[in-house]
Design an enzyme around this catalytic site. Structure first.
Site, mmCIF file in Angstrom:
data_model
loop_
_atom_site.group_PDB
_atom_site.id
_atom_site.type_symbol
_atom_site.label_atom_id
_atom_site.label_comp_id
_atom_site.label_asym_id
_atom_site.label_seq_id
_atom_site.Cartn_x
_atom_site.Cartn_y
_atom_site.Cartn_z
ATOM 1 N N THR A 112 64.447 1.094 70.149
ATOM 2 C CA THR A 112 64.880 0.090 71.104
ATOM 3 C C THR A 112 66.363 0.216 71.377
ATOM 4 O O THR A 112 67.148 0.545 70.497
ATOM 5 C CB THR A 112 64.596 -1.337 70.590
ATOM 6 O OG1 THR A 112 65.387 -1.575 69.434
ATOM 7 C CG2 THR A 112 63.132 -1.514 70.248
ATOM 8 N N SER A 114 68.326 -2.040 71.684
ATOM 9 C CA SER A 114 69.063 -3.106 71.009
ATOM 10 C C SER A 114 68.966 -2.983 69.494
ATOM 11 O O SER A 114 69.137 -3.954 68.777
ATOM 12 C CB SER A 114 68.511 -4.472 71.437
ATOM 13 O OG SER A 114 67.131 -4.572 71.102
ATOM 14 N N CYS A 115 68.720 -1.766 68.984
ATOM 15 C CA CYS A 115 68.482 -1.613 67.551
ATOM 16 C C CYS A 115 69.752 -1.749 66.740
ATOM 17 O O CYS A 115 69.711 -1.783 65.518
ATOM 18 C CB CYS A 115 67.820 -0.267 67.252
ATOM 19 S SG CYS A 115 68.821 1.164 67.711
ATOM 20 N N GLY A 116 70.930 -1.782 67.390
ATOM 21 C CA GLY A 116 72.159 -1.994 66.646
ATOM 22 C C GLY A 116 72.769 -0.727 66.099
ATOM 23 O O GLY A 116 73.781 -0.774 65.402
ATOM 24 N N LEU A 117 72.174 0.424 66.380
ATOM 25 C CA LEU A 117 72.720 1.684 65.893
ATOM 26 C C LEU A 117 73.709 2.236 66.899
ATOM 27 O O LEU A 117 73.613 1.986 68.094
ATOM 28 C CB LEU A 117 71.595 2.703 65.671
ATOM 29 C CG LEU A 117 70.570 2.289 64.627
ATOM 30 C CD1 LEU A 117 69.381 3.228 64.678
ATOM 31 C CD2 LEU A 117 71.179 2.317 63.244
#
Length: 279
Positions: A112, A114-117
């Site tokens: 995604t 928006s996974c923050g990676l």
């Protein structure tokens, strides 16, 4: 099993005239995907093609790349406390010998936007887990005029959209423009997973002679799903994200955006587009 559409009461105002009538809406329900009995992910989707959705999700996660790796896909009986089946929980059982990924609450999911990676971590994850390098696929050459005609064909094949106006679609076309498959869902990423999952169970991966067309924009997530399925060309009717372009450039994916009428932007992999004039 859940229905693709549902009816809801609505007040309609047209040119100042107020009427009351039922309206047909696209259904949206959660689907929990379990792997060998353990919860893996939950996605909001339009019911239908749930087994294909689960299989396609696991392809994009790098867990599966061949139909023989799946022992079974079933709805979980007794999903509710009273023992009834909601048809909203699917369990994928892997075949003997297929590695089971570590499933923890802290696991890294690269599917995604928006996974923050960080961008580099996401790109590295796809590069290291992709089973079908696009650079090794047979050469595909696509005429711009052929691409220009695909959105109208996609729209004409959207059966549920005609009733609801609220569904995204994803379709696979051959390099000659033949419609190979189409799926609709409230989420465009789910529609792509349904396409890829169907291809997995039919032993058609990699999709190295296919064009993937999606309604809406081309996010990193959709580019990643195309790469994981070995699809060489991804086209979208709207804009790509910057990370989607980076991923396409790194993996050799041909990425086309703003495909509207005879106009389009080629962001990566232009060698597959039969350009007749200099750029």
């Amino acid at each position: 099993m859940g229905r693709v559409t549902e009816r809801r009461h609505t007040i309609r105002i047209r040119d100042g005239v107020v009427t009351s009538r039922p309206d047909t809406l696209v259904a949206e329900e959660p689907l929990e995907i379990r792997l060998n009995g353990k919860p893996l992910a939950i996605t909001m989707r339009t019911p239908g093609d749930d087994f294909a959705l689960a299989a396609g999700f696991l392809v994009s996660e790098g867990v599966l790349h061949a139909g023989s790796q799946v022992r079974s896909i079933v709805y979980c009986a007794g999903a509710k406390e009273d023992g009834t089946n909601t048809y909203n929980v699917v369990d994928v059982a892997l075949a003997d010998g297929v590695p089971v990924p570590d499933i923890t609450l802290e696991r890294n999911v690269y599917t995604t936007s928006s996974c923050g990676l960080c961008g580099k971590a996401s790109l590295d994850a796809v590069r290291t887990t992709a089973h079908f390098p696009i650079a090794d696929t047979p050469p595909v050459r696509v005429e711009p005029a052929l691409l220009a005609g695909l959105p109208d064909r996609l729209r004409a094949a959207q059966r549920v959209f005609d009733r609801t106006g609220g569904l995204h679609a994803a379709a696979l076309f051959s390099p000659e423009g033949e419609l190979l498959d189409i799926r609709e869902d409230v989420g465009r990423h789910n529609a792509v997973d349904k396409l890829v999952g169907r291809a997995l169970t039919d032993d058609r991966l990699p999709l190295s002679r296919s064009i993937l067309l999606v309604s809406g924009r081309a996010s990193f997530e959709l580019a990643q799903k195309a790469v994981m399925a070995g699809i060489p060309v991804l086209a979208a009717v709207s804009a790509p994200s910057s990370l989607a372009v980076d991923l396409a450039a790194e993996t050799g994916l041909t990425l086309v955006g703003f495909l509207r009428g005879n106009n389009m932007n080629v962001y990566a992999g232009d060698e597959r587009i039969a350009l007749r004039t200099g750029v």
